[in-house]
Scaffold this motif. Sequence first.
Motif, PDB file in Angstrom:
ATOM      1  N   UNK A 253      -7.189   1.219   5.338  1.00 25.60           N
ATOM      2  CA  UNK A 253      -5.965   0.474   5.572  1.00 25.60           C
ATOM      3  C   UNK A 253      -4.740   1.353   5.633  1.00 25.60           C
ATOM      4  N   UNK A 254      -3.582   0.692   5.501  1.00 21.92           N
ATOM      5  CA  UNK A 254      -2.314   1.389   5.611  1.00 21.92           C
ATOM      6  C   UNK A 254      -2.044   2.142   4.336  1.00 21.92           C
ATOM      7  N   UNK A 255      -2.009   3.443   4.424  1.00 20.15           N
ATOM      8  CA  UNK A 255      -1.772   4.227   3.217  1.00 20.15           C
ATOM      9  C   UNK A 255      -0.308   4.620   3.171  1.00 20.15           C
ATOM     10  N   UNK A 256       0.022   5.834   3.536  1.00 16.53           N
ATOM     11  CA  UNK A 256       1.410   6.273   3.478  1.00 16.53           C
ATOM     12  C   UNK A 256       1.792   6.981   4.756  1.00 16.53           C
ATOM     13  N   UNK A 257       3.083   7.012   5.004  1.00 12.68           N
ATOM     14  CA  UNK A 257       3.598   7.840   6.091  1.00 12.68           C
ATOM     15  C   UNK A 257       3.699   9.270   5.603  1.00 12.68           C
ATOM     16  N   UNK A 258       3.576  10.213   6.506  1.00 13.19           N
ATOM     17  CA  UNK A 258       3.786  11.611   6.157  1.00 13.19           C
ATOM     18  C   UNK A 258       5.104  12.090   6.731  1.00 13.19           C
ATOM     19  N   UNK A 259       5.561  13.173   6.184  1.00  8.22           N
ATOM     20  CA  UNK A 259       6.860  13.689   6.604  1.00  8.22           C
ATOM     21  C   UNK A 259       6.673  15.000   7.348  1.00  8.22           C
ATOM     22  N   UNK A 260       6.757  14.985   8.649  1.00 10.58           N
ATOM     23  CA  UNK A 260       6.581  16.222   9.408  1.00 10.58           C
ATOM     24  C   UNK A 260       7.836  17.074   9.373  1.00 10.58           C
ATOM     25  N   UNK A 261       7.799  18.151  10.122  1.00 10.11           N
ATOM     26  CA  UNK A 261       8.898  19.104  10.045  1.00 10.11           C
ATOM     27  C   UNK A 261      10.096  18.710  10.883  1.00 10.11           C
ATOM     28  N   UNK A 262       9.871  17.888  11.871  1.00  9.10           N
ATOM     29  CA  UNK A 262      11.015  17.541  12.704  1.00  9.10           C
ATOM     30  C   UNK A 262      11.083  16.034  12.872  1.00  9.10           C
ATOM     31  N   UNK A 263      12.286  15.566  13.007  1.00  8.98           N
ATOM     32  CA  UNK A 263      12.555  14.140  13.062  1.00  8.98           C
ATOM     33  C   UNK A 263      12.621  13.667  14.494  1.00  8.98           C
ATOM     34  N   UNK A 264      12.061  12.495  14.738  1.00  9.45           N
ATOM     35  CA  UNK A 264      12.238  11.865  16.045  1.00  9.45           C
ATOM     36  C   UNK A 264      13.675  11.393  16.170  1.00  9.45           C
ATOM     37  N   UNK A 265      14.200  11.408  17.362  1.00  8.43           N
ATOM     38  CA  UNK A 265      15.576  10.968  17.564  1.00  8.43           C
ATOM     39  C   UNK A 265      15.612   9.853  18.592  1.00  8.43           C
ATOM     40  N   UNK A 266      16.291   8.784  18.210  1.00  8.68           N
ATOM     41  CA  UNK A 266      16.565   7.732  19.173  1.00  8.68           C
ATOM     42  C   UNK A 266      15.398   6.816  19.419  1.00  8.68           C
ATOM     43  N   UNK A 267      15.694   5.632  19.995  1.00  6.21           N
ATOM     44  CA  UNK A 267      14.667   4.620  20.212  1.00  6.21           C
ATOM     45  C   UNK A 267      13.634   5.000  21.251  1.00  6.21           C
ATOM     46  N   UNK A 268      13.900   6.029  22.070  1.00  5.71           N
ATOM     47  CA  UNK A 268      12.914   6.401  23.079  1.00  5.71           C
ATOM     48  C   UNK A 268      11.816   7.302  22.514  1.00  5.71           C
ATOM     49  N   UNK A 269      11.994   7.789  21.281  1.00  3.60           N
ATOM     50  CA  UNK A 269      11.117   8.821  20.752  1.00  3.60           C
ATOM     51  C   UNK A 269       9.796   8.239  20.269  1.00  3.60           C
ATOM     52  N   UNK A 270       9.051   7.663  21.215  1.00  4.21           N
ATOM     53  CA  UNK A 270       7.701   7.147  20.928  1.00  4.21           C
ATOM     54  C   UNK A 270       7.713   6.179  19.760  1.00  4.21           C
ATOM     55  N   UNK A 271       8.760   5.362  19.680  1.00  6.63           N
ATOM     56  CA  UNK A 271       8.891   4.478  18.540  1.00  6.63           C
ATOM     57  C   UNK A 271       7.766   3.456  18.483  1.00  6.63           C
TER      58      UNK A 271
ATOM     59  N   UNK B 174       0.852  -1.186   0.000  1.00 10.61           N
ATOM     60  CA  UNK B 174       0.000   0.000   0.000  1.00 10.61           C
ATOM     61  C   UNK B 174       0.887   1.235   0.000  1.00 10.61           C
ATOM     62  N   UNK B 175       0.393   2.288  -0.640  1.00  4.86           N
ATOM     63  CA  UNK B 175       1.131   3.539  -0.612  1.00  4.86           C
ATOM     64  C   UNK B 175       1.989   3.744  -1.847  1.00  4.86           C
ATOM     65  N   UNK B 176       2.995   4.580  -1.723  1.00  9.72           N
ATOM     66  CA  UNK B 176       3.826   5.020  -2.839  1.00  9.72           C
ATOM     67  C   UNK B 176       5.210   4.408  -2.712  1.00  9.72           C
ATOM     68  N   UNK B 177       5.399   3.274  -3.373  1.00 10.73           N
ATOM     69  CA  UNK B 177       6.687   2.598  -3.283  1.00 10.73           C
ATOM     70  C   UNK B 177       7.807   3.461  -3.872  1.00 10.73           C
ATOM     71  N   UNK B 178       7.570   4.041  -5.037  1.00  8.57           N
ATOM     72  CA  UNK B 178       8.597   4.860  -5.682  1.00  8.57           C
ATOM     73  C   UNK B 178       8.925   6.100  -4.857  1.00  8.57           C
ATOM     74  N   UNK B 179       7.924   6.623  -4.177  1.00 10.92           N
ATOM     75  CA  UNK B 179       8.155   7.800  -3.348  1.00 10.92           C
ATOM     76  C   UNK B 179       8.710   7.477  -1.981  1.00 10.92           C
ATOM     77  N   UNK B 180       8.810   6.195  -1.652  1.00 12.53           N
ATOM     78  CA  UNK B 180       9.407   5.792  -0.380  1.00 12.53           C
ATOM     79  C   UNK B 180       8.484   5.893   0.807  1.00 12.53           C
ATOM     80  N   UNK B 181       7.172   5.891   0.573  1.00  8.38           N
ATOM     81  CA  UNK B 181       6.206   5.960   1.671  1.00  8.38           C
ATOM     82  C   UNK B 181       5.178   4.866   1.441  1.00  8.38           C
ATOM     83  N   UNK B 182       5.316   3.764   2.139  1.00  5.40           N
ATOM     84  CA  UNK B 182       4.472   2.616   1.843  1.00  5.40           C
ATOM     85  C   UNK B 182       4.397   1.671   3.039  1.00  5.40           C
ATOM     86  N   UNK B 183       3.499   0.719   2.943  1.00  5.46           N
ATOM     87  CA  UNK B 183       3.446  -0.376   3.915  1.00  5.46           C
ATOM     88  C   UNK B 183       3.326  -1.684   3.153  1.00  5.46           C
TER      89      UNK B 183
END
Length: 458
Positions: free
Chosen positions: A382-400, A349-358
Amino acid sequence: MADREVDFLLVGGGLAAASCAAELRKRGAEGSILLAGREPEPPYERPPLSKEHLRGESSREDAHVNPAGWYEENGVELLTGTNVMSLDPAARTAKLQGGVEVGFGKALLATGAMVNILRVEGAENEGIHYLRAFGNSEAIRADAEAAERVVLIGGSYIGCEVAASLTAMGVECTIVTMEEVALSRTFGEDAGRWFQARLEEHGVTFHGGEELEAFEGDGRVKAVLTKGGRAIECDAVVVGAGVRPDAMLAQRAGLAVDDGIVCDSKLATSAEGVYAAGDCCSYESVVHGRRIRVEHWDVAMQQGMHVAANMLGEERDYDVVPYFFSDLADWASLEYVGPAAEWDEEIWRGDRDGGEFSVWYLKDRPRRRRAQRRALRRPGRGAATARRPRRRLRGPRAARRPRQQPGRDFLAGPCARPVHAAGYPQRQFVAPWCNWQHASLWSWISGFESLGRSKSPA
């Protein structure tokens, strides 16, 4: 007679034991807690070793499970650099390094895993690294900073993650692996090719279907030789040949051992009052209907917390669906809920070429699988695509870890509309936000049986 007594003995200085200690105190346990681990550091998280710590972007303290003063403040006795030499489950005693014998009320064995060492010609050369601890990660970084070319042996998590990190540091990397495609053993060749392509487009060379023959060198490794006849020059090597559970203490104590410490669905071993958690725990999964052992960060944390609850009398089955993540520098990230031992169909599901998929992995029960396919392929479901927010989570503690909330539907991806699971109102899984290429891989086996229900989506 024991030299001293504790209420809770936690063996192993990693995430599982530290999570158990924290959960015991969180739940109001007032008894004495002794946490003994062979590593010189307080319990820490291992994912950064192949990622930000390897790249020099984080310190050791950043990876510690609990702050430095937490153990003393919460009445947890922490013994680092201390092996537990023997365990007597019947007498409820353990002998520590140095000869001190400790009596205990209940015990957790969280002894982790050991890396598989390759026994091939030239393995004695300097510059051949394995990754399991802080010292290994820092030694790899030091060698890489002086190296032009590094060869990674193995195309799974360690090989791919380290290759990505070192390439981001400006080192030329080559992966040599027995599999034809990177990460294909877990995700299949189709998804594996996507991740391999991300590595290759950033300059990583990949030699699949190659088996290591020997290392060549004159005291320091100079080349990697394969059974297919390749000779790959290098200045250093990092081996990611998997791990094996450390069940030696349990085996000497007479506990049941089979690909780890054998546990029931409550994570209790064959000895009363003794539990296991983390990489060493081979448990009866009520989710999967079979015995599994999972070597991932989140599972160690969740199992340590679950053991704490059962030590205090809850006696619940461990029914948390395994989850893990992997990052290839800041080029790509994946998250997986499962795991699937085997499957016979994949749905993207989602955009394989765009790198956002499940990717969904399906197995068995043809009529139910047809209903699953209809639900997954229905527009807006169902599972569509991930979105890209403005800031990146860091590290395994970041609500992974995907959140689990009662009374909600099953969501199969970030920002996805729900797949309504008939008769399954128990959990919600929401993959966390990311601002780089992201893939969610979901194991959907036998309808919702893998998640504790048997009905298919509406």
